[in-house]
Design a protein around this motif. Structure first.
Motif, PDB file in Angstrom:
ATOM      1  N   ARG A  39      36.546  45.055  34.421  1.00 42.85           N
ATOM      2  CA  ARG A  39      37.458  44.385  33.479  1.00 42.85           C
ATOM      3  C   ARG A  39      38.851  44.248  34.071  1.00 42.85           C
ATOM      4  O   ARG A  39      39.510  43.205  33.938  1.00 42.85           O
ATOM      5  CB  ARG A  39      37.539  45.168  32.171  1.00 42.85           C
ATOM      6  CG  ARG A  39      36.307  45.072  31.288  1.00 42.85           C
ATOM      7  CD  ARG A  39      36.400  46.067  30.163  1.00 42.85           C
ATOM      8  NE  ARG A  39      35.195  46.103  29.345  1.00 42.85           N
ATOM      9  CZ  ARG A  39      34.850  47.136  28.594  1.00 42.85           C
ATOM     10  NH1 ARG A  39      35.622  48.217  28.558  1.00 42.85           N
ATOM     11  NH2 ARG A  39      33.739  47.109  27.880  1.00 42.85           N
ATOM     12  N   ASP A  46      28.566  35.535  41.155  1.00 44.00           N
ATOM     13  CA  ASP A  46      28.589  36.876  40.573  1.00 44.00           C
ATOM     14  C   ASP A  46      28.171  37.942  41.584  1.00 44.00           C
ATOM     15  O   ASP A  46      28.709  39.056  41.580  1.00 44.00           O
ATOM     16  CB  ASP A  46      27.661  36.937  39.347  1.00 44.00           C
ATOM     17  CG  ASP A  46      28.281  36.250  38.135  1.00 44.00           C
ATOM     18  OD1 ASP A  46      29.471  35.891  38.211  1.00 44.00           O
ATOM     19  OD2 ASP A  46      27.583  36.080  37.120  1.00 44.00           O
ATOM     20  N   ASP A  90      38.426  31.318  36.882  1.00 41.81           N
ATOM     21  CA  ASP A  90      37.173  31.759  36.266  1.00 41.81           C
ATOM     22  C   ASP A  90      36.090  31.980  37.312  1.00 41.81           C
ATOM     23  O   ASP A  90      35.160  32.763  37.104  1.00 41.81           O
ATOM     24  CB  ASP A  90      36.684  30.722  35.245  1.00 41.81           C
ATOM     25  CG  ASP A  90      37.513  30.746  33.971  1.00 41.81           C
ATOM     26  OD1 ASP A  90      38.223  31.749  33.741  1.00 41.81           O
ATOM     27  OD2 ASP A  90      37.468  29.758  33.213  1.00 41.81           O
ATOM     28  N   GLU A 149      36.428  33.511  39.958  1.00 43.30           N
ATOM     29  CA  GLU A 149      36.590  34.859  40.504  1.00 43.30           C
ATOM     30  C   GLU A 149      36.256  35.937  39.487  1.00 43.30           C
ATOM     31  O   GLU A 149      36.396  37.126  39.757  1.00 43.30           O
ATOM     32  CB  GLU A 149      38.027  35.049  40.984  1.00 43.30           C
ATOM     33  CG  GLU A 149      38.443  34.095  42.096  1.00 43.30           C
ATOM     34  CD  GLU A 149      39.900  34.277  42.479  1.00 43.30           C
ATOM     35  OE1 GLU A 149      40.177  35.123  43.337  1.00 43.30           O
ATOM     36  OE2 GLU A 149      40.749  33.582  41.889  1.00 43.30           O
ATOM     37  N   LYS A 150      35.811  35.520  38.288  1.00 42.67           N
ATOM     38  CA  LYS A 150      35.439  36.464  37.241  1.00 42.67           C
ATOM     39  C   LYS A 150      33.930  36.414  37.025  1.00 42.67           C
ATOM     40  O   LYS A 150      33.297  35.371  37.191  1.00 42.67           O
ATOM     41  CB  LYS A 150      36.125  36.116  35.919  1.00 42.67           C
ATOM     42  CG  LYS A 150      37.635  36.143  35.955  1.00 42.67           C
ATOM     43  CD  LYS A 150      38.199  35.730  34.609  1.00 42.67           C
ATOM     44  CE  LYS A 150      39.720  35.689  34.632  1.00 42.67           C
ATOM     45  NZ  LYS A 150      40.269  35.251  33.313  1.00 42.67           N
ATOM     46  N   SER A 156      39.608  44.126  37.202  1.00 45.66           N
ATOM     47  CA  SER A 156      39.533  43.120  38.259  1.00 45.66           C
ATOM     48  C   SER A 156      39.560  41.712  37.670  1.00 45.66           C
ATOM     49  O   SER A 156      40.256  40.826  38.182  1.00 45.66           O
ATOM     50  CB  SER A 156      38.250  43.324  39.072  1.00 45.66           C
ATOM     51  OG  SER A 156      38.092  42.302  40.039  1.00 45.66           O
ATOM     52  N   ALA A 157      38.824  41.505  36.578  1.00 48.52           N
ATOM     53  CA  ALA A 157      38.787  40.175  35.947  1.00 48.52           C
ATOM     54  C   ALA A 157      40.155  39.797  35.385  1.00 48.52           C
ATOM     55  O   ALA A 157      40.551  38.631  35.414  1.00 48.52           O
ATOM     56  CB  ALA A 157      37.741  40.160  34.841  1.00 48.52           C
TER      57      ALA A 157
END
Length: 370
Positions: A271, A332, A280, A282-283, A273-274
């Protein structure tokens, strides 16, 4: 209850509800089965100061004020809208409130792009209409209409996923408290009985899909359910749900506290990191909710029970985490791989414990999926 895959709250906790009803001498709004105080106690659990002869388990973990505001709203003539990120327990809270208030949490409409006005009002039994014509007997009431006729709570899941026409049909129901049936010449109005209300849920990530009109918003009280970020509270939720899972599957297995800590820490890291990246891409696609943590743990427990040594291991937990969260390939997988190398690997060297095995399990899972 044992022959049901998932019993609704009013069946699952029937003994508790019966007992609370038997000792409840507080005033009750409308046709409520429990008073507001007892509804809150059923949802949040009892404390020693409540002075009860038995303990009532806590079923929803969150701020007391959210539950109290929800109960007060349902005791008025306004609808209740629970809004928040995926996995924050909106639907579970709605189910618990309905079970405590009217002992029926199954009067549910699921909002989708295919939901129509018929789903929230009524439809017709075609064969009966052909044989005998349109009448109240040939009408099929929606869950919302059934709730109106019985003075119960109707639920509308994912309200913002339904179209504006469907949402607008709720306006007259919430304001006028009746549904007209123009196809009938007589007995053509279904009035709501005292106690009727609607609990709707909405995903805050669906903003812009089908925004609510200002007219519909005015007929709802909003209760925003935040993401649980407190590790202690999150651990209680995960532990509570996991114990339910083990009972349902009749699995005798202890979840080591160290592995639960690893799971909580991993989600906290992901979380953070996001939150630190802007794009988006990178999340992770996952919302990294508490519900998804429970899903990861469930997957690991079942895998260990069926294919392992009937024990939960760090290797299996990491494999389940990667398998559950890696929904886009290769994006991912790249994010999870970066997390393993940048965070888990240094931690495994510094802290040891189960982290090296967790690192190995994560790497093996990524190698398999790549």
């Amino acid at each position: 209850m044992s022959d049901l895959l998932r019993a609704p709250a009013e069946i699952k906790y029937a003994e508790e509800l019966d007992w609370l009803e038997s000792v409840d001498d507080n005033p009750k709004p409308f046709s409520w089965r429990l008073s507001p105080k007892m509804v809150r106690l059923f949802v949040l659990g009892s404390e020693r100061a409540d002075g009860l002869d038995r303990e009532i388990s806590q079923k929803w973990f969150g701020d007391r004020s959210f539950v109290e505001r929800a109960i007060v709203t349902l005791a008025s003539d306004r609808g209740l809208l629970l809004i928040g990120d995926p996995g924050t327990g909106k639907s579970w809270l709605a189910e618990l409130l309905s079970a405590a208030i009217c002992r029926n949490s199954t009067l549910v409409v699921q909002g989708t792009a295919g939901t129509t006005e018929d789903h929230i009002k009524y439809s017709w039994n075609v064969s009966m209409v052909i044989a005998k014509g349109q009448s109240r007997e040939s009408m099929i009431p929606s869950p919302i209409m059934t709730a109106m006729e019985s003075g119960a709570i109707g639920r509308f899941e994912e309200l913002t996923r339904s179209t504006s026409d469907v949402q607008d049909a709720l306006i007259s129901i919430l304001s006028e408290k009746y549904i007209s049936v123009p196809e009938l010449d007589s007995d053509n109005i279904v009035f709501a009985k005292p106690g009727f209300s609607i609990i709707a849920t909405a995903n805050s990530r669906d903003r812009g899909v089908n925004d609510l009109s200002s007219a519909l918003k005015r007929r709802f009280n909003f209760v925003r359910i935040p993401v649980v970020t407190n590790k202690k509270s999150e651990a209680e939720i995960v532990r509570f749900r996991t114990e339910e899972l083990l009972r349902r599957h009749r699995i005798e297995l202890d979840v080591p506290p160290t592995l639960l800590d690893v799971l909580l820490q991993s989600f906290a890291d992901l979380r953070a990191s996001a939150a630190s990246v802007g794009s988006d891409d990178e999340k992770l696609e996952s919302a990294l909710s508490t519900a998804e943590q429970i899903g990861v743990l469930e997957d690991a427990i079942l895998h260990g029970n069926f294919f392992g040594e009937r024990a939960l291991t760090a290797h299996t937990l990491a494999s389940s985490l990667v398998g559950s969260l890696a929904r886009r390939e290769p994006e991912d997988l790249a994010i999870l791989n970066k997390y393993l190398h940048g965070v888990v690997e240094p931690r495994s060297k510094e802290e040891g414990g189960v982290w090296p095995e967790f690192l190995e399990g994560g790497r093996d899972a990524i190698a398999t999926l790549s």
